[in-house]
Design an enzyme around this catalytic site. Structure first.
Site, PDB file in Angstrom:
ATOM      1  N   ASP A 164     -83.114   1.157  72.846  1.00  0.00           N
ATOM      2  CA  ASP A 164     -81.717   1.619  73.319  1.00  0.00           C
ATOM      3  C   ASP A 164     -81.178   2.290  72.182  1.00  0.00           C
ATOM      4  O   ASP A 164     -80.902   3.371  72.547  1.00  0.00           O
ATOM      5  CB  ASP A 164     -80.970   0.212  73.627  1.00  0.00           C
ATOM      6  CG  ASP A 164     -81.162  -0.373  74.833  1.00  0.00           C
ATOM      7  OD1 ASP A 164     -82.064  -0.081  75.808  1.00  0.00           O
ATOM      8  OD2 ASP A 164     -80.684  -1.508  75.007  1.00  0.00           O
ATOM      9  N   HIS A 209     -80.211  -6.697  76.967  1.00  0.00           N
ATOM     10  CA  HIS A 209     -80.014  -5.733  75.886  1.00  0.00           C
ATOM     11  C   HIS A 209     -78.952  -6.432  75.012  1.00  0.00           C
ATOM     12  O   HIS A 209     -78.495  -5.787  73.863  1.00  0.00           O
ATOM     13  CB  HIS A 209     -79.282  -4.463  76.462  1.00  0.00           C
ATOM     14  CG  HIS A 209     -80.173  -3.766  77.676  1.00  0.00           C
ATOM     15  ND1 HIS A 209     -80.893  -2.880  77.067  1.00  0.00           N
ATOM     16  CD2 HIS A 209     -80.238  -4.030  78.755  1.00  0.00           C
ATOM     17  CE1 HIS A 209     -81.550  -2.489  78.175  1.00  0.00           C
ATOM     18  NE2 HIS A 209     -81.360  -3.062  79.243  1.00  0.00           N
ATOM     19  N   THR A 226     -76.480   1.478  82.515  1.00  0.00           N
ATOM     20  CA  THR A 226     -75.972  -0.136  82.787  1.00  0.00           C
ATOM     21  C   THR A 226     -76.920  -0.947  82.207  1.00  0.00           C
ATOM     22  O   THR A 226     -77.989  -1.037  82.761  1.00  0.00           O
ATOM     23  CB  THR A 226     -76.017  -0.442  84.381  1.00  0.00           C
ATOM     24  OG1 THR A 226     -77.184  -0.344  84.909  1.00  0.00           O
ATOM     25  CG2 THR A 226     -74.589   0.402  85.164  1.00  0.00           C
ATOM     26  N   ASP A 257     -79.651   5.460  83.858  1.00  0.00           N
ATOM     27  CA  ASP A 257     -79.334   5.136  85.075  1.00  0.00           C
ATOM     28  C   ASP A 257     -78.539   6.206  85.918  1.00  0.00           C
ATOM     29  O   ASP A 257     -78.664   6.342  87.038  1.00  0.00           O
ATOM     30  CB  ASP A 257     -78.305   3.815  85.195  1.00  0.00           C
ATOM     31  CG  ASP A 257     -78.941   2.846  84.484  1.00  0.00           C
ATOM     32  OD1 ASP A 257     -80.262   2.395  84.957  1.00  0.00           O
ATOM     33  OD2 ASP A 257     -78.860   2.174  83.583  1.00  0.00           O
TER      34      ASP A 257
END
Length: 163
Positions: free
Chosen positions: A97, A69, A63, A51
């Site tokens: 992630d 997430h 973010t 981001d």
């Protein structure tokens, strides 16, 4: 419990959820700008399309929405319908992630995750507190950290597995 919307309405609502320029990204961008940081946004050349990229400090800021997430906070709730589908989808987001963050660290980046709950909702951090934590991490160092309603915390990133 059944969904309150029919399939077409639910699909339309889900398609409307944006992936960039979200309210939490806009708030964080404003705080970074006020603090005097120069940054780039949504760099597709980097793993995970961060981001915010602050080249001067070799740091990345993500973010993360608490639902998408799977943050362990009051904003995450397991859906009552299609539970297996959602848990699988969210689990894949979490795995991606971890992979992306590990790859960024291997490339020499420092990574900060700012959780949605720190940016909005009844327990969000105020602007001064959030800016202080951002400046502390960006200027002070640390390889990987996260900011949530409880403040800033380092976290361990494991190297990605070779396939």
């Amino acid at each position: 419990m059944t969904d309150v919307h029919n399939k077409a309405t639910r699909s339309k609502n889900m398609r409307a959820i944006g992936t960039r320029d979200t309210a939490i990204e806009k708030r964080l961008a404003g705080l970074l700008t006020q603090a005097g940081f120069d940054f780039r946004v949504q760099d597709a050349a980097l793993p995970g399309r961060p981001d915010f990229v602050i080249d001067q400090y070799q740091c990345i800021i993500f973010t993360h929405g608490c639902f998408w997430h799977h943050h362990h906070c009051y904003l995450f709730k397991v859906p009552a319908t299609r539970t297996d589908f959602w848990l699988d989808k969210i689990g894949k987001n979490v795995a991606r992630d971890a992979r992306d963050i590990a790859m960024l660290i291997l490339q020499g980046w420092r990574v900060l995750v700012v959780w949605e709950c720190a940016l909005r909702g009844k327990m969000k951090l105020d602007d001064a507190g959030l800016t202080e934590r951002l400046e502390e991490w960006i200027c002070g160092g640390g390889q990987a950290a996260q900011i949530d309603t409880q403040g800033i915390h380092p976290f361990t990133v494991y190297p990605p597995h070779k396939a």
